[in-house]
Motif scaffolding. Structure first.
Motif, mmCIF file in Angstrom:
data_model
loop_
_atom_site.group_PDB
_atom_site.id
_atom_site.type_symbol
_atom_site.label_atom_id
_atom_site.label_comp_id
_atom_site.label_asym_id
_atom_site.label_seq_id
_atom_site.Cartn_x
_atom_site.Cartn_y
_atom_site.Cartn_z
ATOM 1 N N ARG A 176 0.852 -1.459 0.137
ATOM 2 C CA ARG A 176 0.306 -0.158 -0.116
ATOM 3 C C ARG A 176 0.714 1.159 -0.239
ATOM 4 O O ARG A 176 1.257 2.705 -0.846
ATOM 5 N N ARG A 177 1.947 0.979 0.574
ATOM 6 C CA ARG A 177 3.038 2.164 0.773
ATOM 7 C C ARG A 177 3.616 3.052 -0.409
ATOM 8 O O ARG A 177 3.948 3.507 -0.989
ATOM 9 N N VAL A 178 4.002 1.608 -0.871
ATOM 10 C CA VAL A 178 4.353 1.539 -2.317
ATOM 11 C C VAL A 178 3.410 2.130 -3.719
ATOM 12 O O VAL A 178 3.551 3.148 -4.442
ATOM 13 N N VAL A 179 2.184 2.163 -3.544
ATOM 14 C CA VAL A 179 1.360 2.462 -4.738
ATOM 15 C C VAL A 179 0.844 3.923 -3.855
ATOM 16 O O VAL A 179 0.843 4.378 -5.105
ATOM 17 N N LEU A 180 1.198 3.904 -2.667
ATOM 18 C CA LEU A 180 0.899 5.666 -2.608
ATOM 19 C C LEU A 180 2.005 6.024 -2.484
ATOM 20 O O LEU A 180 1.718 7.799 -3.097
ATOM 21 N N GLY A 181 3.412 6.349 -2.812
ATOM 22 C CA GLY A 181 4.564 6.872 -3.326
ATOM 23 C C GLY A 181 4.601 7.076 -4.389
ATOM 24 O O GLY A 181 4.709 7.704 -4.850
ATOM 25 N N ALA A 182 4.097 5.709 -4.993
ATOM 26 C CA ALA A 182 4.372 5.974 -7.248
ATOM 27 C C ALA A 182 3.837 7.513 -7.219
ATOM 28 O O ALA A 182 3.735 8.349 -8.013
ATOM 29 N N PHE A 183 2.035 7.362 -7.151
ATOM 30 C CA PHE A 183 0.986 8.326 -7.176
ATOM 31 C C PHE A 183 1.146 9.333 -6.938
ATOM 32 O O PHE A 183 1.427 10.367 -7.714
ATOM 33 N N ALA A 184 1.502 9.588 -5.784
ATOM 34 C CA ALA A 184 2.002 11.071 -5.247
ATOM 35 C C ALA A 184 3.698 11.575 -6.282
ATOM 36 O O ALA A 184 4.070 12.734 -6.783
ATOM 37 N N PHE A 185 4.692 10.912 -6.410
ATOM 38 C CA PHE A 185 5.232 11.157 -7.625
ATOM 39 C C PHE A 185 5.147 11.627 -8.589
ATOM 40 O O PHE A 185 5.649 12.591 -9.178
ATOM 41 N N GLY A 186 3.975 10.748 -9.035
ATOM 42 C CA GLY A 186 3.574 11.279 -10.830
ATOM 43 C C GLY A 186 2.696 12.828 -10.674
ATOM 44 O O GLY A 186 2.670 12.728 -11.444
ATOM 45 N N CYS A 187 2.209 12.531 -9.149
ATOM 46 C CA CYS A 187 1.779 13.925 -9.178
ATOM 47 C C CYS A 187 2.100 15.368 -9.037
ATOM 48 O O CYS A 187 1.741 15.846 -9.629
#
Length: 312
Positions: free
Chosen positions: A168-179
C-alpha cells in the motif's frame, strides 16, 4: 751648522756624489742624476734593499743641496776642523813595565791530564706493556615498561533485518511522485504559454523591397570607441519582411519590417523583444555602385558596408 749639513750625518758630500772639490755646478748636477738612477728606491723589491736605497737617496739630496747652495759654508767648516785637529798635542805613551821581565818557557798546563769522557746517557725508558682491550660501546640499561593493555572490543549493533515491504505504501508513493511531476509539467506549459502571449505580433511590411536589395548581406558595423561587430541581414523581394542577426557578442536579432523606399534608399525597422534586452533600431539601406550594400543606423554615426553572400 745648517740643517742640510747636519742631515749628512758626518758624510762627505763630495764623496757621496763622487766629484772633486773644485767641480762645477753642472758637474754636480750630472753626478747627482747618475747616482739617483742607481739608488732610486723603485728599483729594489726587498724591504731591506728599499730602506737602504731610501736612506742613500736622502743623503744624495742633502749632498746636492749643500754643494749647490751652502758650499762655501761647508768648505770653511771643513778647513776649521782640520786646523783644530793639527793643533792638538800628541801624548807620550809610557812603556810597558812588563817588557823588561824575562819570559820563562815553563808551561803550568803542560802536565795536566785531560779528564775522562763522560759516560753515555742512559737509554730512554720503554713504555709499559698494555694488553689490547677491544672497544665495547656503552649501552645504557633499558627501562622496563609495562605492556599495553589488550584492546577492548565493544559489541556492535545488532545485524540489520529488512522489514517486509508494505504494498500500500509503495502504491501511494508512486502516485504522489506522479502527481508532483504532472504539476511541474503543467506549470512549465503555463509559463511558456504566458511568455509567448506577451510577445508583440510582427507587423506586415509597409513597403515593397526592390529586387536589388533582395538577398543575404554580411558585414561589420563600425562605432567610435568600440570594437567592430558583425551583422547579417536577409531581405526578400516584394511585400515581405526580412530579418537581421548580430553575430559578435550580441544575442539579438529578429524580423525587419520595410517602412519606406525613397530615392534608392530602403528604410527598415527592427522588431525585437524588449524583454530580451535588445533595443529596436531603424536602419537605412543604400545600394552602392560597387554592388555592396551601405548601412546606417538613424540617430547616431554607426555605419557598415555589407557584402552579398554567394548564392543569394
Amino acid at each position: 751648522m745648517t740643517r742640510e749639513i747636519r742631515a749628512l750625518g758626518g758624510n762627505d758630500p763630495y764623496a757621496l756624489l763622487g766629484v772633486a772639490r773644485d767641480a762645477s755646478a753642472a758637474t754636480i748636477g750630472r753626478a747627482f742624476k747618475e747616482q739617483i738612477k742607481i739608488w732610486h728606491p723603485d728599483l729594489y723589491r726587498t724591504t731591506k734593499a728599499r730602506t737602504a736605497a731610501e736612506e742613500r737617496t736622502r743623503l744624495l739630496n742633502s749632498a746636492r743641496v749643500v754643494l749647490l747652495t751652502q758650499r762655501a759654508h761647508y768648505d770653511a767648516g771643513q778647513r776649521d776642523s782640520e786646523a783644530q785637529a793639527e793643533d792638538v798635542p800628541t801624548e807620550d805613551v809610557p812603556a810597558d813595565p812588563w817588557d823588561d821581565i824575562p819570559r820563562s818557557s815553563y808551561d803550568p798546563w803542560e802536565d795536566v791530564q785531560p779528564s775522562p769522557a763522560p759516560p753515555p746517557p742512559p737509554p730512554p725508558p720503554t713504555a709499559p706493556y698494555v694488553p689490547y682491550v677491544p672497544y665495547v660501546p656503552y649501552v645504557p640499561p633499558q627501562r622496563w615498561e609495562a605492556p599495553p593493555p589488550p584492546p577492548v572490543f565493544f559489541p556492535g549493533p545488532p545485524p540489520y533485518t529488512m522489514r517486509p515491504v508494505n504494498p500500500r505504501r509503495v502504491v501511494l508513493g508512486a502516485f504522489a511522485f506522479g502527481c508532483g511531476g504532472l504539476i511541474l509539467l503543467a506549470m512549465l506549459v503555463i509559463t511558456l504559454v504566458l511568455s509567448g502571449s506577451t510577445r508583440e505580433p510582427v507587423p506586415d511590411a509597409r513597403a515593397s523591397v526592390p529586387a536589388g536589395f533582395a538577398g543575404a548581406w554580411t558585414g561589420e558595423v563600425k562605432e567610435k570607441g568600440r570594437a567592430p561587430w558583425k551583422i547579417r541581414i536577409t531581405l526578400g523581394k516584394g511585400w515581405q519582411n526580412g530579418s537581421d542577426k548580430y553575430l559578435t557578442n550580441i544575442r539579438c536579432g529578429g524580423p525587419l519590417v520595410p517602412q519606406t523606399v525613397r530615392s534608392g534608399r530602403l528604410t527598415v525597422r527592427e522588431h525585437l523583444q524588449e524583454s530580451d534586452g535588445c533595443v529596436q533600431e531603424t536602419l537605412v539601406l543604400t545600394l552602392r555602385k560597387d554592388g555592396r550594400l551601405g548601412l546606417k543606423f538613424t540617430g547616431d554615426r554607426r555605419t557598415a558596408v555589407l557584402t552579398r553572400e554567394k548564392g543569394s
